[in-house]
Design a protein around this motif. Structure first.
Motif, PDB file in Angstrom:
ATOM      1  N   ILE A   1       7.952   8.652  -9.783  1.00 24.34           N
ATOM      2  CA  ILE A   1       8.964   9.192  -8.907  1.00 24.34           C
ATOM      3  C   ILE A   1       8.903   8.631  -7.493  1.00 24.34           C
ATOM      4  CG2 ILE A   1       9.514  11.337 -10.073  1.00 24.34           C
ATOM      5  CD1 ILE A   1       6.765  11.054  -7.529  1.00 24.34           C
ATOM      6  N   TYR A   2       8.115   7.611  -7.257  1.00 21.19           N
ATOM      7  CA  TYR A   2       8.003   7.077  -5.918  1.00 21.19           C
ATOM      8  C   TYR A   2       9.041   5.995  -5.681  1.00 21.19           C
ATOM      9  CZ  TYR A   2       3.843   9.770  -5.479  1.00 21.19           C
ATOM     10  OH  TYR A   2       2.987  10.826  -5.438  1.00 21.19           O
ATOM     11  N   ALA A   3       9.568   5.963  -4.464  1.00 20.19           N
ATOM     12  CA  ALA A   3      10.515   4.938  -4.079  1.00 20.19           C
ATOM     13  C   ALA A   3       9.819   3.584  -4.078  1.00 20.19           C
ATOM     14  CB  ALA A   3      11.080   5.251  -2.698  1.00 20.19           C
ATOM     15  N   ALA A   4      10.613   2.535  -3.996  1.00 24.92           N
ATOM     16  CA  ALA A   4      10.068   1.200  -4.126  1.00 24.92           C
ATOM     17  C   ALA A   4       8.979   0.904  -3.101  1.00 24.92           C
ATOM     18  CB  ALA A   4      11.192   0.176  -4.001  1.00 24.92           C
ATOM     19  N   ASP A   5       9.066   1.471  -1.920  1.00 25.96           N
ATOM     20  CA  ASP A   5       8.063   1.205  -0.896  1.00 25.96           C
ATOM     21  C   ASP A   5       7.751   2.480  -0.142  1.00 25.96           C
ATOM     22  OD1 ASP A   5       7.751  -1.156   1.874  1.00 25.96           O
ATOM     23  OD2 ASP A   5       6.267  -0.044   0.738  1.00 25.96           O
ATOM     24  N   ALA A   6       7.526   3.549  -0.885  1.00 29.88           N
ATOM     25  CA  ALA A   6       7.301   4.839  -0.228  1.00 29.88           C
ATOM     26  C   ALA A   6       6.061   4.827   0.640  1.00 29.88           C
ATOM     27  CB  ALA A   6       7.201   5.945  -1.269  1.00 29.88           C
ATOM     28  N   ASN A   7       5.028   4.090   0.210  1.00 29.70           N
ATOM     29  CA  ASN A   7       3.810   4.052   1.019  1.00 29.70           C
ATOM     30  C   ASN A   7       4.070   3.381   2.354  1.00 29.70           C
ATOM     31  OD1 ASN A   7       1.835   5.341  -0.506  1.00 29.70           O
ATOM     32  ND2 ASN A   7       1.534   3.571  -1.809  1.00 29.70           N
ATOM     33  N   GLY A   8       4.899   2.359   2.337  1.00 28.66           N
ATOM     34  CA  GLY A   8       5.131   1.622   3.575  1.00 28.66           C
ATOM     35  C   GLY A   8       6.282   2.164   4.384  1.00 28.66           C
ATOM     36  N   ALA A   9       7.326   2.617   3.712  1.00 31.63           N
ATOM     37  CA  ALA A   9       8.519   3.052   4.422  1.00 31.63           C
ATOM     38  C   ALA A   9       8.247   4.218   5.341  1.00 31.63           C
ATOM     39  CB  ALA A   9       9.609   3.430   3.420  1.00 31.63           C
ATOM     40  N   SER A  10       7.222   4.972   5.027  1.00 34.31           N
ATOM     41  CA  SER A  10       6.936   6.160   5.818  1.00 34.31           C
ATOM     42  C   SER A  10       5.722   5.979   6.714  1.00 34.31           C
ATOM     43  CB  SER A  10       6.723   7.350   4.881  1.00 34.31           C
ATOM     44  OG  SER A  10       5.752   7.044   3.918  1.00 34.31           O
TER      45      SER A  10
ATOM     46  N   ASP B   1      -4.633  -4.296   4.657  1.00 35.03           N
ATOM     47  CA  ASP B   1      -4.495  -2.877   4.334  1.00 35.03           C
ATOM     48  C   ASP B   1      -3.318  -2.617   3.407  1.00 35.03           C
ATOM     49  OD1 ASP B   1      -2.331  -3.121   6.035  1.00 35.03           O
ATOM     50  OD2 ASP B   1      -3.262  -1.986   7.669  1.00 35.03           O
ATOM     51  N   LYS B   2      -2.648  -3.688   2.968  1.00 32.98           N
ATOM     52  CA  LYS B   2      -1.560  -3.566   2.005  1.00 32.98           C
ATOM     53  C   LYS B   2      -1.876  -4.382   0.762  1.00 32.98           C
ATOM     54  CE  LYS B   2       2.412  -2.849   5.105  1.00 32.98           C
ATOM     55  NZ  LYS B   2       3.728  -3.391   5.531  1.00 32.98           N
ATOM     56  N   ILE B   3      -1.476  -3.852  -0.388  1.00 30.73           N
ATOM     57  CA  ILE B   3      -1.564  -4.573  -1.650  1.00 30.73           C
ATOM     58  C   ILE B   3      -0.157  -4.629  -2.223  1.00 30.73           C
ATOM     59  CG2 ILE B   3      -2.529  -4.599  -3.988  1.00 30.73           C
ATOM     60  CD1 ILE B   3      -4.905  -2.959  -2.855  1.00 30.73           C
ATOM     61  N   MET B   4       0.310  -5.827  -2.510  1.00 28.20           N
ATOM     62  CA  MET B   4       1.675  -5.992  -3.008  1.00 28.20           C
ATOM     63  C   MET B   4       1.724  -5.849  -4.528  1.00 28.20           C
ATOM     64  SD  MET B   4       3.294  -6.379  -0.229  1.00 28.20           S
ATOM     65  CE  MET B   4       4.917  -6.699  -0.958  1.00 28.20           C
ATOM     66  N   ALA B   5       2.832  -5.307  -5.014  1.00 25.64           N
ATOM     67  CA  ALA B   5       3.059  -5.205  -6.455  1.00 25.64           C
ATOM     68  C   ALA B   5       3.725  -6.477  -6.959  1.00 25.64           C
ATOM     69  CB  ALA B   5       3.938  -4.000  -6.765  1.00 25.64           C
ATOM     70  N   GLU B   6       3.549  -6.733  -8.238  1.00 26.01           N
ATOM     71  CA  GLU B   6       4.183  -7.906  -8.837  1.00 26.01           C
ATOM     72  C   GLU B   6       5.703  -7.849  -8.725  1.00 26.01           C
ATOM     73  OE1 GLU B   6       2.668  -8.019 -12.799  1.00 26.01           O
ATOM     74  OE2 GLU B   6       0.764  -8.953 -12.203  1.00 26.01           O
ATOM     75  N   ALA B   7       6.252  -6.629  -8.648  1.00 20.69           N
ATOM     76  CA  ALA B   7       7.706  -6.463  -8.541  1.00 20.69           C
ATOM     77  C   ALA B   7       8.211  -6.766  -7.141  1.00 20.69           C
ATOM     78  CB  ALA B   7       8.096  -5.041  -8.938  1.00 20.69           C
TER      79      ALA B   7
ATOM     80  N   GLU C   1      -2.145  -3.972 -10.068  1.00 20.06           N
ATOM     81  CA  GLU C   1      -2.348  -4.756  -8.857  1.00 20.06           C
ATOM     82  C   GLU C   1      -3.510  -4.236  -8.018  1.00 20.06           C
ATOM     83  OE1 GLU C   1       2.104  -4.787  -9.865  1.00 20.06           O
ATOM     84  OE2 GLU C   1       0.436  -3.358  -9.881  1.00 20.06           O
ATOM     85  N   THR C   2      -3.644  -2.912  -7.895  1.00 20.60           N
ATOM     86  CA  THR C   2      -4.743  -2.369  -7.095  1.00 20.60           C
ATOM     87  C   THR C   2      -6.079  -2.560  -7.803  1.00 20.60           C
ATOM     88  OG1 THR C   2      -4.298  -0.152  -7.996  1.00 20.60           O
ATOM     89  CG2 THR C   2      -3.286  -0.699  -5.884  1.00 20.60           C
TER      90      THR C   2
ATOM     91  N   GLY D   1       2.550   0.461  -8.456  1.00 14.03           N
ATOM     92  CA  GLY D   1       2.518  -0.837  -9.102  1.00 14.03           C
ATOM     93  C   GLY D   1       2.802  -0.724 -10.585  1.00 14.03           C
ATOM     94  N   ALA D   2       2.347  -1.706 -11.328  1.00 16.49           N
ATOM     95  CA  ALA D   2       2.572  -1.749 -12.776  1.00 16.49           C
ATOM     96  C   ALA D   2       1.475  -0.952 -13.480  1.00 16.49           C
ATOM     97  CB  ALA D   2       2.579  -3.189 -13.265  1.00 16.49           C
ATOM     98  N   THR D   3       1.866   0.090 -14.198  1.00 17.03           N
ATOM     99  CA  THR D   3       0.886   0.877 -14.947  1.00 17.03           C
ATOM    100  C   THR D   3       0.837   0.405 -16.397  1.00 17.03           C
ATOM    101  OG1 THR D   3       2.531   2.578 -15.454  1.00 17.03           O
ATOM    102  CG2 THR D   3       1.205   2.893 -13.493  1.00 17.03           C
ATOM    103  N   GLY D   4      -0.344   0.445 -16.962  1.00 20.21           N
ATOM    104  CA  GLY D   4      -0.515   0.003 -18.335  1.00 20.21           C
ATOM    105  C   GLY D   4      -1.385   0.967 -19.121  1.00 20.21           C
ATOM    106  N   LEU D   5      -1.483   0.710 -20.401  1.00 20.47           N
ATOM    107  CA  LEU D   5      -2.313   1.519 -21.294  1.00 20.47           C
ATOM    108  C   LEU D   5      -2.707   0.654 -22.479  1.00 20.47           C
ATOM    109  CD1 LEU D   5      -3.492   4.263 -22.225  1.00 20.47           C
ATOM    110  CD2 LEU D   5      -1.274   4.734 -23.286  1.00 20.47           C
TER     111      LEU D   5
END
Length: 678
Positions: free
Chosen positions: A22-31, A86-92, A168-169, A270-274
């Motif tokens: 449910i997080y926006a594309a850049d919720a960590n950074g936008a705020s 202090d930022k980690i970028m997602a593949e997206a 990514e993290t 980021g990209a979640t897997g299982l």
């Protein structure tokens, strides 16, 4: 042949301990506005802490045991290095993680808009970098995600405990430890439990082919796969929407907004897997030796997760407590929604660990928070949390057996003074208020045994009656303002909430209620409760969140979802009123995995049974499970599969089309607070 509504009906949100979808594309950074200061509120309608809030925070600073600095000493111990970023970028392409958005917490200020105890926890959770826990053998990378990732140095490589939430993290953490300690292969992975912040980053540390071949053991507690996928599917969309409040999704990272998530700063995006584990721990206690490291696993089902386990390292006298013992008392009831946990079972499992490992451990670490060193300190924390969960269970039921109800217990229950003075038993993730209500709900249900509350009016129907009997909106507003000015915020929202339900377009009422909620949020120690009140204030002022669509389920989750669970979800998605009087039976066969089902529509209800086939089915659908996964993921439809020769329909298609047309597309954009749909 196929109705597109089915695709919409499969917008399943697979949330676990937290809700990554449910997080926006850049919720960590936008705020993360770097100009945020104590005097600059992010919201033009926002208010500063009131004199009553300021006085409460001042009192807490004077009465809580802030002289006890042991947590800070332990949180710093073993520090090796912090990354240069202090930022980690997602593949997206979005920001997956932004620790810098919380730098205001490092300025050494006391914020009256943050409960001092919560601010203390939020500062402790600012750890960012690589730490040595056991010299040259156990390391943790902290602050790269909501959870910690732990690395055990074996004879030839790394044994990884929990893999964070995002690929990514997790990959960044592995790269960082390899850079600082020396590059080593990952020789095994252990997943402590079935919440996504502990397994979602799996593809950042290991290749699936190596797991499938057995080259890399992937170890998890029994029941892991079932619970990793199924825990929140049935009510996933509702949980998704409610998570906007608990996790403060739309709140900027600011002294007036989001400051912490109790067990970590935030959830990565980021990209979640299982990946399916190739080794399950099935016994209560089970020992394995991998790459020269001896590990005894303690299964603890029904504690923080339905499937969870602790680990003891006898060679290092180190006890890894998973998420069962962290720097907070956890949720017994999770505000976003989940099955109520059992605090007594939780307490007993801590007690088992205390007597089996705690009396000989030199260090205790976990998948969140910071380690504790020294046997006396370890036993102190274990006993304190053991007693806190047991006291919650026992004292609440003690009160319930004397007539205290679910609607009263949160005003009655309180921790013993001895536990209030122990930082390890403060409820930053749970709260004494909502956890105490959860205990009664677990044993006695939601009803308080007063017939008037057994089948109450809906709030929108009862509110006009209350407003009329209270003399109308003007009188309620006047009284609400008086209560607000007196710092009586709970009394204020009791009456203002009625007015807002009765008159949802009354902007003066919604603004005043938002002001009340904001002050309550500032005062609360629990991060989830704080976020819920501040997020409610935000929605009352600005309406429903916009531009934050739910993230679709990844391919790993789809593959892991059983066909039976998918069919159950279809039953929930069905609008029974649209198929009233219809009756329909079809067979579903997936030859590649040998499964077969009978799916039946009757009495406006869709049911299914595994391992059966109806003799006189209206329709038989045959396709491989691998092809069905494309439908489950909303990447294709049955019509296309038939066209491609990957699915075969035999029988009457008409009732199937009627059934598919009755599927409801669930989206987490419904109104929780009156008047917020603008």
């Amino acid at each position: 042949m196929y109705n597109k509504t089915l695709h919409l009906a499969l917008a399943i949100t697979l949330v676990s301990g937290v809700s990554p979808g449910i997080y926006a594309a850049d919720a960590n950074g936008a705020s993360s506005d770097p100009s945020s200061t104590e005097t600059a509120h992010f919201d033009s309608k926002g208010k500063a802490p009131s004199p009553y809030t300021i006085e409460l925070q001042k009192e807490l600073r004077q009465t809580l045991p802030f002289a006890d600095k042991r947590d800070f000493e332990e949180a710093r111990k073993g520090f090796i290095a912090a990354p240069s970023y202090d930022k980690i970028m997602a593949e997206a392409g979005n920001v997956a993680w932004n620790m810098g958005s919380y730098n205001f917490l490092q300025e050494g200020k006391d914020y009256d808009s943050i409960n001092p105890s919560l601010q203390r926890q939020a500062i402790l959770n600012m750890a960012f970098g690589l730490y040595e826990v056991v010299p040259e053998r156990i390391y943790q990378v902290r602050g790269f995600d909501l959870a910690n990732i732990t690395f055990i140095k074996g004879d030839t490589g790394w044994i990884v405990f929990d893999t964070l939430m995002s690929k990514e993290t997790a990959r960044a953490a592995l790269d960082f430890i390899n850079e600082k300690i020396g590059k080593r292969p990952v020789v095994a992975v252990v997943i402590s439990h079935s919440h996504v912040d502990h397994f979602g980053g799996i593809r950042g540390v290991v290749d699936e082919a190596d797991v499938r071949s057995g080259k890399v053991p992937l170890i998890a507690p029994t029941g892991f796969m079932e619970h990793a996928v199924a825990e929140n599917v049935h009510a996933g969309t509702a949980m998704n929407r409610r998570a906007f409040l608990q996790y403060g999704v739309m709140l900027p990272h600011s002294p007036y907004g989001h400051v912490d998530m109790a067990i970590g700063k935030n959830a990565s995006i980021g990209a979640t897997g299982l990946i399916e584990p190739n080794r399950y721990i099935t016994q209560d206690f089970e020992t394995l030796t991998i790459d020269g490291v001896v590990m005894e696993f303690q299964n603890t089902p029904g504690t923080e997760a339905p499937s969870e386990m602790n680990t003891w390292f006898p060679q290092f006298k180190a006890f890894w407590a998973a998420e069962n013992i962290t720097g907070t008392i956890h949720n017994i009831y999770t505000l976003r929604g989940a099955l109520v946990r059992d605090p007594l079972v939780w307490s007993k499992n801590i007690n088992n660990a205390l007597y089996r490992y705690g009396k000989q451990a030199d260090v205790m670490l976990a998948s969140h928070s910071w380690p504790r060193w020294g046997n006396e300190r370890i036993q102190e924390v274990m006993r304190a949390q053991r007693d806190a969960y047991a006291n919650l269970n026992n004292a609440v039921l003690h009160a319930a057996n004397q007539g205290v109800t679910i609607n009263e217990i949160h005003n009655v229950y309180t921790l013993p003074e001895s536990l209030k003075n122990n930082w390890a038993t403060h409820s930053y993730h749970g709260s004494e208020e909502h956890n105490s209500r959860a205990v009664i709900n677990r044993y006695l249900g939601y009803w308080d045994a007063n017939p008037a509350t057994l089948m109450p009016l809906s709030p929108k129907d009862s509110a006009p009656l209350y407003v009329e009997m209270m003399g109308g909106a003007d009188k309620i507003m006047a009284k609400g303002k008086t209560l607000f000015d007196q710092g009586k915020y709970r009394e204020a929202y009791e009456i203002l909430n009625k007015l807002v339900y009765a008159e949802p377009q009354n902007s003066q009422a919604t603004d005043l209620l938002a002001d009340v909620y904001e002050q309550v949020g500032y005062q609360k120690e629990s991060a989830g409760v704080r976020n819920s009140f501040l997020a409610a204030a935000y929605e009352l002022r600005h309406g429903l969140p916009k531009g934050v669509p739910p993230k679709t389920v990844g391919p790993d989750m789809i593959r892991a979802m059983s066909t039976e669970l998918w069919l159950e979800y279809l039953g929930i998605s069905l609008d029974g009123s649209k198929v009233a009087g219809e009756r329909f039976i079809f067979n579903l066969k997936t030859p590649d995995n040998g499964e077969q089902f009978v799916v039946e529509l009757s009495n406006s209800t869709l049911t299914s049974i595994k391992g059966q086939q109806a003799e006189n089915a209206d329709l038989t659908i045959t396709l491989d499970r691998s092809a069905l996964e494309g439908v489950m993921a909303r990447k294709t439809g049955f019509d296309q599969l038939v066209k491609d020769g990957k699915a075969r329909f035999e029988g009457n298609l008409k009732p199937f089309k009627v059934l598919m047309a009755a599927m409801t597309p669930f989206t987490p954009d419904f109104e929780l607070l009156p008047g917020t749909r603008q």
